[in-house]
Design a protein around this motif. Sequence first.
Motif, PDB file in Angstrom:
ATOM      1  N   ARG A  19     -28.445  -3.361-154.764  1.00  0.00           N
ATOM      2  CA  ARG A  19     -27.520  -3.522-155.890  1.00  0.00           C
ATOM      3  C   ARG A  19     -26.741  -2.226-156.099  1.00  0.00           C
ATOM      4  NH1 ARG A  19     -28.511  -4.583-162.258  1.00  0.00           N
ATOM      5  NH2 ARG A  19     -26.720  -5.938-162.559  1.00  0.00           N
TER       6      ARG A  19
ATOM      7  N   ASP B 131     -22.600 -10.790-159.437  1.00  0.00           N
ATOM      8  CA  ASP B 131     -23.668 -10.140-160.188  1.00  0.00           C
ATOM      9  C   ASP B 131     -23.218  -9.933-161.632  1.00  0.00           C
ATOM     10  OD1 ASP B 131     -25.670  -8.566-161.234  1.00  0.00           O
ATOM     11  OD2 ASP B 131     -25.627  -7.081-159.629  1.00  0.00           O
TER      12      ASP B 131
ATOM     13  N   ASP C 194     -25.593  -9.795-164.068  1.00  0.00           N
ATOM     14  CA  ASP C 194     -26.768  -9.302-164.771  1.00  0.00           C
ATOM     15  C   ASP C 194     -26.487  -7.949-165.413  1.00  0.00           C
ATOM     16  OD1 ASP C 194     -28.188 -11.525-163.940  1.00  0.00           O
ATOM     17  OD2 ASP C 194     -28.976 -10.530-162.157  1.00  0.00           O
TER      18      ASP C 194
ATOM     19  N   THR D 254     -30.004  -2.465-164.847  1.00  0.00           N
ATOM     20  CA  THR D 254     -31.461  -2.454-164.807  1.00  0.00           C
ATOM     21  C   THR D 254     -31.975  -1.438-165.826  1.00  0.00           C
ATOM     22  OG1 THR D 254     -31.394  -3.000-162.464  1.00  0.00           O
ATOM     23  CG2 THR D 254     -33.465  -2.111-163.311  1.00  0.00           C
TER      24      THR D 254
ATOM     25  N   ARG E  73     -16.597  -6.860-160.283  1.00  0.00           N
ATOM     26  CA  ARG E  73     -17.399  -6.608-161.476  1.00  0.00           C
ATOM     27  C   ARG E  73     -16.831  -5.432-162.263  1.00  0.00           C
ATOM     28  NH1 ARG E  73     -23.433  -6.779-163.252  1.00  0.00           N
ATOM     29  NH2 ARG E  73     -23.457  -5.064-164.742  1.00  0.00           N
TER      30      ARG E  73
END
Length: 183
Positions: A13, A78, A80, A83, A149
């Motif tokens: 990622r 992506d 999400d 992290t 993104r």
Amino acid sequence: MPRQVFLFERPVRFVAGTVGQPGDRTFYLQAADEAGRVISVALEKSQVEVLAERMSELLDEVATRATTVVPPDADVDDLDPLTAPVEEEFRVAAMGLAWDGEAQAVVVEAVAAGEEPIDEDAILSDSDEGPDALRVVITPAVARGFVARARRVVSAGRPSCPLCSMPLDPTGHVCPRQNGYRR
């Protein structure tokens, strides 16, 4: 003190993201590998915007010149969040972007700010001296996903005033085009 380079070759990622509310966001580049190592570096919104634009231009140029298959603009795969926990390793002062023809990959390097001005030769070099850096080597497909993104993250901020193009807060702003009246 020797330079610390956080190297991610073909990370699982590599994304741009934010923490906070529009108008009070901190922007990050975050890389993660298969071993679970995650590195986050803070940077400015304008740096994310420029990196995405330059990366897109680099990929377009490589597609016309090289024998490498470069995918066209991509959708954001992506979505999400970053992290957690997002722990800033350093704040980015300068960035480098290159095409590695041998590896058929895009190389991105974000260099930390220091007490001394950054020597341009230190960016994308393997020198033991210089500021800390995050170096990421990604495929053209991952690079296109990064660009998509990053553009989405940058545009998710506050809307612009139709008169002066400055960002509008939820309560409005003092617009210079309205002689200081609230808009």
